[in-house]
Design an enzyme around this catalytic site. Sequence first.
Site, PDB file in Angstrom:
ATOM      1  N   HIS A 218       1.760   4.744   0.459  1.00 51.50           N
ATOM      2  CA  HIS A 218       2.445   3.773  -0.423  1.00 51.50           C
ATOM      3  C   HIS A 218       2.785   2.562   0.446  1.00 51.50           C
ATOM      4  O   HIS A 218       1.882   1.941   1.010  1.00 51.50           O
ATOM      5  CB  HIS A 218       3.661   4.486  -1.032  1.00 51.50           C
ATOM      6  CG  HIS A 218       4.332   3.805  -2.179  1.00 51.50           C
ATOM      7  ND1 HIS A 218       3.868   2.677  -2.794  1.00 51.50           N
ATOM      8  CD2 HIS A 218       5.497   4.119  -2.844  1.00 51.50           C
ATOM      9  CE1 HIS A 218       4.685   2.324  -3.787  1.00 51.50           C
ATOM     10  NE2 HIS A 218       5.690   3.184  -3.829  1.00 51.50           N
ATOM     11  N   HIS A 257      -6.797   2.101  -4.777  1.00 49.39           N
ATOM     12  CA  HIS A 257      -5.592   2.066  -5.616  1.00 49.39           C
ATOM     13  C   HIS A 257      -5.698   3.092  -6.726  1.00 49.39           C
ATOM     14  O   HIS A 257      -6.796   3.367  -7.205  1.00 49.39           O
ATOM     15  CB  HIS A 257      -5.406   0.671  -6.225  1.00 49.39           C
ATOM     16  CG  HIS A 257      -4.007   0.451  -6.688  1.00 49.39           C
ATOM     17  ND1 HIS A 257      -3.592   0.746  -7.958  1.00 49.39           N
ATOM     18  CD2 HIS A 257      -2.921   0.008  -6.017  1.00 49.39           C
ATOM     19  CE1 HIS A 257      -2.304   0.476  -8.052  1.00 49.39           C
ATOM     20  NE2 HIS A 257      -1.865   0.034  -6.896  1.00 49.39           N
ATOM     21  N   ASP A 308      -1.468  -4.522   0.365  1.00 53.36           N
ATOM     22  CA  ASP A 308      -1.002  -4.245   1.727  1.00 53.36           C
ATOM     23  C   ASP A 308      -1.955  -4.760   2.798  1.00 53.36           C
ATOM     24  O   ASP A 308      -1.536  -5.033   3.916  1.00 53.36           O
ATOM     25  CB  ASP A 308      -0.811  -2.728   1.918  1.00 53.36           C
ATOM     26  CG  ASP A 308       0.399  -2.234   1.170  1.00 53.36           C
ATOM     27  OD1 ASP A 308       1.425  -2.919   1.213  1.00 53.36           O
ATOM     28  OD2 ASP A 308       0.308  -1.188   0.510  1.00 53.36           O
TER      29      ASP A 308
HETATM   30  N1  COA Z   1     -10.271   4.760   2.696  1.00 51.48           N
HETATM   31  C1  COA Z   1     -11.323   5.608   2.603  1.00 51.48           C
HETATM   32  N2  COA Z   1     -11.556   6.346   1.516  1.00 51.48           N
HETATM   33  C2  COA Z   1     -10.706   6.225   0.488  1.00 51.48           C
HETATM   34  C3  COA Z   1      -9.611   5.355   0.525  1.00 51.48           C
HETATM   35  C4  COA Z   1      -9.406   4.602   1.682  1.00 51.48           C
HETATM   36  N3  COA Z   1      -8.372   3.753   1.781  1.00 51.48           N
HETATM   37  N4  COA Z   1      -8.938   5.430  -0.651  1.00 51.48           N
HETATM   38  C5  COA Z   1      -9.588   6.331  -1.384  1.00 51.48           C
HETATM   39  N5  COA Z   1     -10.660   6.807  -0.701  1.00 51.48           N
HETATM   40  C6  COA Z   1     -11.612   7.819  -1.146  1.00 51.48           C
HETATM   41  C7  COA Z   1     -11.016   9.203  -0.921  1.00 51.48           C
HETATM   42  O1  COA Z   1     -11.316   9.706   0.349  1.00 51.48           O
HETATM   43  C8  COA Z   1     -11.654   9.971  -2.030  1.00 51.48           C
HETATM   44  O2  COA Z   1     -12.980  10.269  -1.676  1.00 51.48           O
HETATM   45  P1  COA Z   1     -13.654  11.668  -2.074  1.00 51.48           P
HETATM   46  O3  COA Z   1     -13.639  11.685  -3.584  1.00 51.48           O
HETATM   47  O4  COA Z   1     -14.999  11.587  -1.473  1.00 51.48           O
HETATM   48  O5  COA Z   1     -12.770  12.726  -1.479  1.00 51.48           O
HETATM   49  C9  COA Z   1     -11.706   8.974  -3.183  1.00 51.48           C
HETATM   50  O6  COA Z   1     -11.771   7.690  -2.565  1.00 51.48           O
HETATM   51  C10 COA Z   1     -10.491   9.050  -4.103  1.00 51.48           C
HETATM   52  O7  COA Z   1      -9.320   8.899  -3.289  1.00 51.48           O
HETATM   53  P2  COA Z   1      -7.903   9.518  -3.623  1.00 51.48           P
HETATM   54  O8  COA Z   1      -7.039   9.446  -2.405  1.00 51.48           O
HETATM   55  O9  COA Z   1      -8.081  10.867  -4.268  1.00 51.48           O
HETATM   56  O10 COA Z   1      -7.424   8.496  -4.725  1.00 51.48           O
HETATM   57  P3  COA Z   1      -5.953   8.363  -5.272  1.00 51.48           P
HETATM   58  O11 COA Z   1      -6.021   7.636  -6.555  1.00 51.48           O
HETATM   59  O12 COA Z   1      -5.256   9.664  -5.236  1.00 51.48           O
HETATM   60  O13 COA Z   1      -5.235   7.481  -4.122  1.00 51.48           O
HETATM   61  C11 COA Z   1      -4.497   5.753  -2.808  1.00 51.48           C
HETATM   62  C12 COA Z   1      -4.956   6.151  -4.206  1.00 51.48           C
HETATM   63  C13 COA Z   1      -3.941   4.346  -2.859  1.00 51.48           C
HETATM   64  C14 COA Z   1      -3.385   6.697  -2.333  1.00 51.48           C
HETATM   65  C15 COA Z   1      -5.690   5.823  -1.843  1.00 51.48           C
HETATM   66  O14 COA Z   1      -6.677   4.899  -2.235  1.00 51.48           O
HETATM   67  C16 COA Z   1      -5.287   5.614  -0.404  1.00 51.48           C
HETATM   68  O15 COA Z   1      -4.862   6.559   0.268  1.00 51.48           O
HETATM   69  N6  COA Z   1      -5.386   4.345   0.106  1.00 51.48           N
HETATM   70  C17 COA Z   1      -4.965   4.066   1.446  1.00 51.48           C
HETATM   71  C18 COA Z   1      -3.452   3.868   1.504  1.00 51.48           C
HETATM   72  C19 COA Z   1      -3.030   2.564   0.873  1.00 51.48           C
HETATM   73  O16 COA Z   1      -3.611   1.523   1.109  1.00 51.48           O
HETATM   74  N7  COA Z   1      -1.956   2.653   0.091  1.00 51.48           N
HETATM   75  C20 COA Z   1      -1.392   1.503  -0.572  1.00 51.48           C
HETATM   76  C21 COA Z   1      -1.688   1.543  -2.040  1.00 51.48           C
HETATM   77  S1  COA Z   1      -1.187   0.043  -2.819  1.00 51.48           S
END
Ligand code: COA
Length: 372
Positions: A218, A257, A308
Amino acid sequence: MTEHSGGLSDVIAGDTAICTVGKQGRGLSYRGYAIEDLAAGACFEEVAYLLLYGELPGAAQLDAYLQRLSRLRSLPEALKSQLEILPANSHPMDVLRSGCSLLGCIEPEHSFDRQHDIADRLLATLPGMLLYWYGFHKHGKRIDTAMETGGQAGGFLQLLHARPPSDLQQRALDVSLILYAEHEFNASTFAARVTASTLADFYSCITSAIGTLRGPLHGGANEATMAFINDLADPDTAEAAVLAALASHRKVMGFGHRVYRESDPRNTLIKTWSRRLADDTGDSRPFAVSERIEQVMWREKKLFANLDFYSASVYHFLEIPVSLYTPVFVCARMAGWAAHVMEQRQHNRLIRPTSNYIGPDKRPFVPLEQRT
Ligand code: COA
């Protein structure tokens, strides 16, 4: 097994009149105003007023609101002395979480009738709590948190650097605060609403929210992004590092996201400010490295930068220490959290979902002396 979406994705968890995120034809809007218009034409305090009071202020109302926030900035002596005894190596997010909680001990909420006063008080004091603790422990100085000029953005930079910011620096932070101010039912806002739904006091709601924002999935993503960028000497090194991260299934912070599918509308806006600051400072590396990371993430994974990502380089150019990045997010999101706490209270029903049980089948209890 009952079907459910992990992480409550795509679950509508309640009504709100505060914000739309990624809605067809609306995009990101605060109380009906497009984020692009607010970022181009408003200051952070106007946006905070809009979120908290429901309408944009007129000129006289804005002036009165700025003066009100300015009057509310001084910290109680009891809070300052508590900030002084927190460890110097605390994470600044822990300092804000504790500072909010301490203010709740010193100036408790006795009645929900005063909720707007508490929202304004927290909005006005969170930056001062952070910088008072920081100044005391890093520089051995007890700073005056009054912030006479420049509103939240200019005042913050002035207090942090003990010199007035340029107009460009002040406006860059101001826009960043606007972009961070609100984002519908994100994790920390939802945490605040869950706490509010128990009819807990305002400070408890905001303390829950600060703790929830701290994680790298987050708000903590802006700090993690800068830690990554700091190690990269040039765009080619950045490309190799991203490919290595993806090959080993590590996440690259600042990308992806839960709600947005193709882009984060805030990214274009904050990226413009990162580019402007890069040109102004002549420090081209962080922006060039960031752009290459963005290109590679899109090319390889169709993942886009979220707010971010370029916020990290903006804060770098503003010479904000990395450990204060997420706390700056707190100072902005305070406006959105407070609006949601008040909205939750207005139409309250306890938030208490149910779960899908996946534990052991029913089994007989074995007295202690008979267990092997
Ligand atoms: N880098 C690499 N791969 C990513 C990624 C990232 N930043 N964000 C998502 N993915 C990939 C995941 O590994 C997953 O791949 P898979 O299906 O092969 O396992 C897929 O995309 C789905 O990701 P997931 O984490 O399940 O999606 P979510 O909707 O639960 O999570 C976030 C959303 C924002 C938590 C996620 O994109 C993330 O962790 N981003 C990085 C942290 C971040 O920037 N947070 C600020 C958000 S505003």
